[in-house]
Design a protein around this motif. Structure first.
Motif, PDB file in Angstrom:
ATOM      1  N   GLY A   1       3.516   4.153  -9.482  1.00 57.27           N
ATOM      2  CA  GLY A   1       3.070   5.163  -8.532  1.00 57.27           C
ATOM      3  C   GLY A   1       1.723   5.794  -8.798  1.00 57.27           C
TER       4      GLY A   1
ATOM      5  N   VAL B   1      -6.672   4.665  -2.484  1.00 57.52           N
ATOM      6  CA  VAL B   1      -5.584   4.570  -3.460  1.00 57.52           C
ATOM      7  C   VAL B   1      -5.344   3.114  -3.833  1.00 57.52           C
ATOM      8  N   TYR B   2      -4.835   2.923  -5.041  1.00 56.99           N
ATOM      9  CA  TYR B   2      -4.487   1.590  -5.507  1.00 56.99           C
ATOM     10  C   TYR B   2      -3.053   1.281  -5.120  1.00 56.99           C
ATOM     11  N   SER B   3      -2.805   0.015  -4.801  1.00 53.62           N
ATOM     12  CA  SER B   3      -1.438  -0.426  -4.546  1.00 53.62           C
ATOM     13  C   SER B   3      -1.286  -1.855  -5.031  1.00 53.62           C
TER      14      SER B   3
ATOM     15  N   GLU C   1      -5.771   5.823   2.379  1.00 55.22           N
ATOM     16  CA  GLU C   1      -4.526   6.478   2.782  1.00 55.22           C
ATOM     17  C   GLU C   1      -4.793   7.965   2.926  1.00 55.22           C
TER      18      GLU C   1
ATOM     19  N   LYS D   1      -1.831   6.390  -8.231  1.00 55.20           N
ATOM     20  CA  LYS D   1      -2.566   6.011  -7.029  1.00 55.20           C
ATOM     21  C   LYS D   1      -4.070   5.966  -7.204  1.00 55.20           C
ATOM     22  N   ASN D   2      -4.603   6.629  -8.215  1.00 53.16           N
ATOM     23  CA  ASN D   2      -6.045   6.616  -8.416  1.00 53.16           C
ATOM     24  C   ASN D   2      -6.354   6.493  -9.910  1.00 53.16           C
TER      25      ASN D   2
ATOM     26  N   ILE E   1       0.374   1.472 -11.983  1.00 45.79           N
ATOM     27  CA  ILE E   1       0.217   1.438 -10.524  1.00 45.79           C
ATOM     28  C   ILE E   1       1.547   1.099  -9.854  1.00 45.79           C
TER      29      ILE E   1
END
Length: 104
Positions: free
Chosen positions: A55, A96-98, A91, A57-58, A52
């Motif tokens: 980059g 999405v993961y951050s 987003e 995101k899922n 993650i």
């Protein structure tokens, strides 16, 4: 007169030693705090967190990057969210993961 120069030279050497030691101590402290961030996480959790950070995101991207089975990656993501390392946000209409800025 020579003893004054010798005393001055020794004094400079001592000062240089302590300044260098202080800089190295500060650098080592910074490295140690980075290690504490992932303390208590399994190797799989750390893999997912790194993916993650890089980059992913899922969940599909996490699975591709880590090579973990989807169910394992999902459990790791859930644990990381619960522990406060990552967040799920919307987003452009997608979730999405951050990595959380204030993560441990």
């Amino acid at each position: 007169m020579n003893w004054i120069l010798i005393a001055f030279d020794v004094s400079l050497g001592i000062i240089a030693f302590f300044v260098t030691k202080d800089l190295l101590d500060r650098r080592n402290k910074k490295v140690q705090t980075d290690v504490v961030v992932t303390e208590g996480l399994s190797e799989r959790d750390t893999k997912v967190l790194d993916a993650i950070k890089q980059g992913a995101k899922n969940l599909s991207e996490v699975v591709k990057v880590t090579g973990l089975p989807k169910s394992t990656a999902y459990r790791a993501v859930q644990k990381l969210m619960k522990e406060g390392y990552i967040a799920l946000r919307k987003e452009n209409g997608e979730y999405v993961y951050s990595v959380k800025e204030d993560s441990k």
